[in-house]
Design an enzyme around this catalytic site. Structure first.
Site, short mmCIF file in Angstrom:
data_model
loop_
_atom_site.label_atom_id
_atom_site.label_comp_id
_atom_site.label_asym_id
_atom_site.label_seq_id
_atom_site.Cartn_x
_atom_site.Cartn_y
_atom_site.Cartn_z
CG ASN A 33 -1.73 1.22 1.40
OD1 ASN A 33 -1.79 2.06 0.49
ND2 ASN A 33 -2.38 1.38 2.54
N GLY A 55 2.37 2.24 10.74
CA GLY A 55 3.32 3.34 10.59
C GLY A 55 4.00 3.73 11.88
N GLY A 79 2.79 -1.17 4.30
CA GLY A 79 2.85 0.26 3.99
C GLY A 79 4.30 0.68 3.76
N GLY A 80 4.91 1.23 4.79
CA GLY A 80 6.25 1.82 4.69
C GLY A 80 7.28 0.93 4.00
CD GLU A 100 -3.52 -2.56 7.23
OE1 GLU A 100 -2.43 -2.82 6.72
OE2 GLU A 100 -4.14 -1.51 7.00
CG HIS A 120 -5.81 1.93 5.08
ND1 HIS A 120 -5.36 2.90 5.94
CD2 HIS A 120 -4.81 1.02 4.97
CE1 HIS A 120 -4.13 2.58 6.34
NE2 HIS A 120 -3.78 1.44 5.76
CD GLU A 132 -2.98 5.54 6.62
OE1 GLU A 132 -3.01 5.61 5.39
OE2 GLU A 132 -2.06 4.98 7.26
CB SER A 158 5.07 -1.85 12.04
OG SER A 158 4.67 -0.51 12.26
CE LYS A 215 -0.23 3.27 4.66
NZ LYS A 215 -0.09 3.39 6.09
P1 PGA Z 1 2.78 0.21 7.66
O1 PGA Z 1 1.33 0.44 7.00
O2 PGA Z 1 3.32 -1.07 7.09
O3 PGA Z 1 3.59 1.41 7.26
O4 PGA Z 1 2.57 0.13 9.14
C1 PGA Z 1 0.46 -0.64 6.78
C2 PGA Z 1 -0.82 -0.14 6.15
O5 PGA Z 1 -1.28 0.96 6.49
O6 PGA Z 1 -1.43 -0.83 5.30
#
Ligand code: PGA
Length: 267
Positions: free
Chosen positions: A9, A183, A244-245, A177, A95, A97, A223, A11
């Site tokens: 992802n 994050g 994500g990251g 999640e 998601h 967010e 994470s 983002k």
């Molecule tokens: P992250 O994000 O791996 O940076 O924690 C995961 C996500 O939001 O799908």
């Protein structure tokens, strides 16, 4: 056996040259037919060019959102059919967010983001357009500390998948999640992940029956990094990851793909 699935992802990150460079590096590293499903999910405006960048590779494309109506006066929104037309296979829905970070603040100071009802409409729209929805669920830290994790997950699963029958549920992917792990660098322990995934699987059994629920893939997200992916992916009810990251660097994302393949005994 459920085929593991790892999705990145992105983002609102990576400009077009950076996205293309990442995919080109991934393509060079992924040799042959991988034993897991792999997707990247760029921002919607780059879906068309990224579809070209992944063409003739095992990498599939996912969007990060859609709007549930087929067409009409919805300025700034993108329909499921439009997403599908770009060449997407998947779409991330609900998601955290979008549930908790993006949107106007209510009187209590909390963001009034997407509700389970909205997410269920989007899920149904995605399925109608032959997209595979990745439906995100997960508790906040306050909810976990208050002992509400299972209740929150049950409510989100029930609400976000409302209106689906057992046949269509098999085409859905769930992403667990925990909001406190996204994050933050603080991933759930394998035990916490497995407990949540087992709980979600149990709700899916109640909702769609054992055979359908056993076929639904549940990704873990929050994470995930190359160095914690192996133990997380070894959990029996964890069927891959939403990253994500660590999906923003080809080497890290590839490390997670490798860890998933190893954890599931596929290579
Ligand atoms: P992250 O994000 O791996 O940076 O924690 C995961 C996500 O939001 O799908």
């Amino acid at each position: 056996m459920r085929r593991p699935f790892v999705a990145g992802n992105w983002k609102m990150n990576l400009d077009l040259p950076a996205g293309r460079a990442l995919v080109s590096e991934l393509r060079a590293r992924i040799t042959g037919a991988p034993p897991i499903d792999i997707a990247v999910c760029p921002t919607s405006i780059y879906l068309f060019p990224m579809a070209k960048a992944i063409a003739d590779s095992p990498i599939r494309l996912g969007a990060q959102n859609l709007w549930h109506e087929a067409h009409g006066a919805f300025t700034g929104e993108v329909s499921a059919a439009m997403v599908r037309e770009t060449g997407c296979t998947y779409v991330i829905l609900g998601h955290s967010e979008r549930r908790h970070t993006i949107g106007p603040k209510g009187a209590d100071g909390r963001v009034q983001g997407e509700t389970d009802e909205m997410i269920s409409k989007k899920t149904q729209a995605a399925l109608r357009a032959e997209l595979i929805p990745i439906v995100c669920v997960g508790e906040t830290l306050a909810e976990r500390d208050a002992g509400q994790t299972e209740a929150v997950l049950s409510r989100q699963i029930e609400g976000s998948l409302a209106g689906l029958d057992a046949a269509s549920s098999a085409r859905v992917v769930i992403a667990y999640e925990p909001v406190w792990a996204i994050g933050t660098g603080r991933n759930a322990t394998p035990e916490q992940a497995q407990d949540a995934h087992r709980h979600i699987r149990g709700r899916l059994v109640e909702r769609f029956g054992k055979a359908a629920a056993e076929a639904i893939r549940i990704q873990y997200g929050g994470s995930v990094k190359p160095d914690n992916a192996l133990t997380l992916m070894k959990c029996p009810d964890v069927d891959g990851a939403l990253v994500g990251g660590a999906s923003l660097k080809a080497g890290d994302f590839y490390g997670i793909l490798e860890a998933c393949i190893r954890a599931k005994g596929l290579g």
